[in-house]
Design a protein around this motif. Sequence first.
Motif, PDB file in Angstrom:
ATOM      1  N   ASP A 175       0.811   9.717   8.939  1.00  0.00           N
ATOM      2  CA  ASP A 175      -0.476   8.562   9.459  1.00  0.00           C
ATOM      3  C   ASP A 175      -0.191   7.292   8.343  1.00  0.00           C
ATOM      4  O   ASP A 175      -0.921   7.990   7.164  1.00  0.00           O
ATOM      5  N   PRO A 176       0.118   6.044   8.033  1.00  0.00           N
ATOM      6  CA  PRO A 176       0.092   5.293   7.361  1.00  0.00           C
ATOM      7  C   PRO A 176      -0.734   5.033   5.993  1.00  0.00           C
ATOM      8  O   PRO A 176      -0.767   5.157   5.199  1.00  0.00           O
ATOM      9  N   ALA A 177      -2.339   4.529   6.898  1.00  0.00           N
ATOM     10  CA  ALA A 177      -3.430   4.834   6.111  1.00  0.00           C
ATOM     11  C   ALA A 177      -3.691   5.923   5.495  1.00  0.00           C
ATOM     12  O   ALA A 177      -4.064   6.141   4.337  1.00  0.00           O
ATOM     13  N   ALA A 178      -3.608   6.970   5.720  1.00  0.00           N
ATOM     14  CA  ALA A 178      -3.710   8.447   5.260  1.00  0.00           C
ATOM     15  C   ALA A 178      -2.662   8.484   3.781  1.00  0.00           C
ATOM     16  O   ALA A 178      -2.993   8.307   2.280  1.00  0.00           O
ATOM     17  N   VAL A 179      -1.578   7.562   4.215  1.00  0.00           N
ATOM     18  CA  VAL A 179      -0.019   7.976   2.701  1.00  0.00           C
ATOM     19  C   VAL A 179      -0.497   6.873   1.634  1.00  0.00           C
ATOM     20  O   VAL A 179      -0.421   7.582   0.810  1.00  0.00           O
ATOM     21  N   ALA A 180      -1.300   5.219   2.510  1.00  0.00           N
ATOM     22  CA  ALA A 180      -1.511   4.541   1.463  1.00  0.00           C
ATOM     23  C   ALA A 180      -2.874   5.284   0.646  1.00  0.00           C
ATOM     24  O   ALA A 180      -2.733   4.777  -0.459  1.00  0.00           O
ATOM     25  N   ALA A 181      -3.063   5.768   1.165  1.00  0.00           N
ATOM     26  CA  ALA A 181      -4.499   5.986   0.785  1.00  0.00           C
ATOM     27  C   ALA A 181      -4.275   6.791  -0.777  1.00  0.00           C
ATOM     28  O   ALA A 181      -4.877   7.012  -1.388  1.00  0.00           O
ATOM     29  N   MET A 182      -4.011   8.352  -0.059  1.00  0.00           N
ATOM     30  CA  MET A 182      -3.150   9.179  -1.596  1.00  0.00           C
ATOM     31  C   MET A 182      -2.384   8.592  -2.155  1.00  0.00           C
ATOM     32  O   MET A 182      -2.383   9.027  -3.441  1.00  0.00           O
ATOM     33  N   ARG A 183      -1.676   7.423  -1.799  1.00  0.00           N
ATOM     34  CA  ARG A 183      -0.814   6.622  -2.422  1.00  0.00           C
ATOM     35  C   ARG A 183      -1.595   6.110  -4.072  1.00  0.00           C
ATOM     36  O   ARG A 183      -1.332   6.032  -5.298  1.00  0.00           O
ATOM     37  N   ARG A 184      -2.539   5.121  -3.228  1.00  0.00           N
ATOM     38  CA  ARG A 184      -3.779   4.393  -4.866  1.00  0.00           C
ATOM     39  C   ARG A 184      -3.996   5.572  -5.772  1.00  0.00           C
ATOM     40  O   ARG A 184      -4.194   5.026  -6.446  1.00  0.00           O
ATOM     41  N   ASP A 241       0.792  -1.291  -0.351  1.00  0.00           N
ATOM     42  CA  ASP A 241       0.204   0.137   0.360  1.00  0.00           C
ATOM     43  C   ASP A 241       0.834   1.186  -0.126  1.00  0.00           C
ATOM     44  O   ASP A 241       0.757   1.905   0.353  1.00  0.00           O
ATOM     45  N   GLY A 242       1.953   1.151   0.015  1.00  0.00           N
ATOM     46  CA  GLY A 242       2.845   2.948  -0.228  1.00  0.00           C
ATOM     47  C   GLY A 242       2.539   3.025   1.460  1.00  0.00           C
ATOM     48  O   GLY A 242       3.304   4.332   1.239  1.00  0.00           O
ATOM     49  N   GLY A 243       2.320   2.913   1.960  1.00  0.00           N
ATOM     50  CA  GLY A 243       2.381   3.668   3.127  1.00  0.00           C
ATOM     51  C   GLY A 243       3.285   3.754   4.013  1.00  0.00           C
ATOM     52  O   GLY A 243       3.553   4.688   5.526  1.00  0.00           O
ATOM     53  N   CYS A 244       4.802   3.247   3.992  1.00  0.00           N
ATOM     54  CA  CYS A 244       5.812   4.022   4.635  1.00  0.00           C
ATOM     55  C   CYS A 244       5.967   4.970   3.717  1.00  0.00           C
ATOM     56  O   CYS A 244       7.907   5.579   3.868  1.00  0.00           O
TER      57      CYS A 244
END
Length: 289
Positions: A61-70, A43-46
């Motif tokens: 925020d790993p979840a927010a980062v993952a959502a943006m990267r998606r 998910d790219g969360g890092c």
Amino acid sequence: MVDRPLTLMAVHAHPDDEATGTGGVLARYAAEGIRTVLVTCTDGGCGDGPGGAKPGEPGHDPAAVAAMRRQELEASCEVLKVSHLELLDYADSGMMGWAANDAPGSFWRTPVAEAAARLADLMHRYRPDVVVTYDENGFYGHPDHIQANRITTAALELSGLTPKVYWTTAPRSMMKRFGEVMREFGSDWEEADTAGSAEAAGAAEPAAVPEMPEIGLPDEEITTWVDTTAFGGQKFDALAAHASQGENIFFLKMGKERFTELMGVETFVRVRDTTDAPVPENDLFAGLR
């Protein structure tokens, strides 16, 4: 004669990897009418958060980062005209030595057999003629890239399919040129603060990060040189779609013209083949059409 479209499947670790290593071939083969399938494993969360915040820092925020990267990944796929995007959606493991390597749900911690079974299902669905992923060192030692190689190898065995298989690489001559251009734009090619980054991300033993093998291969060991010059603008725009990670995407600093000049050929090592197409070759589908 096959009764389905010729298909390229690229197995990548994170959002933005598809553009860096294979953006040219994804765009070129899509333009030639070949079905392109991108499998993104994590998910790219890092990745970087707002303002460049790193994992473990305030504002990350790993979840927010993952959502943006998606969202960015979907935009990149639109630029490259990728036919199908498949997400395995494991948690990003971070760089080698980070605490995230062993976090529950991380790709690095996931049993190879489990992830390979999911990838094998995708292979059965799409029946790729060509599969592209990283070499056994993940090109530069990233745990998620290494894991992508492992699950791809295992999935191919599980599937029983016999596509041509390639690992991404770079010629040593080009790596030298990368260094020259990076220094021209104010970056130090030799500088790699892996241990410091690991410490910042909560690694217990940053000093234990293994030394990275030399990147790329001697030119004569590369089997496949694909000219993607005509698609340099698309590849650049696909990278630019990953704007949240712009601090880490050096190539965006040089503009489209220099970028295309430097990145207009994508190179691979052919590791599995049933076509007997001679090497060196200039087409991943040599012997298939």
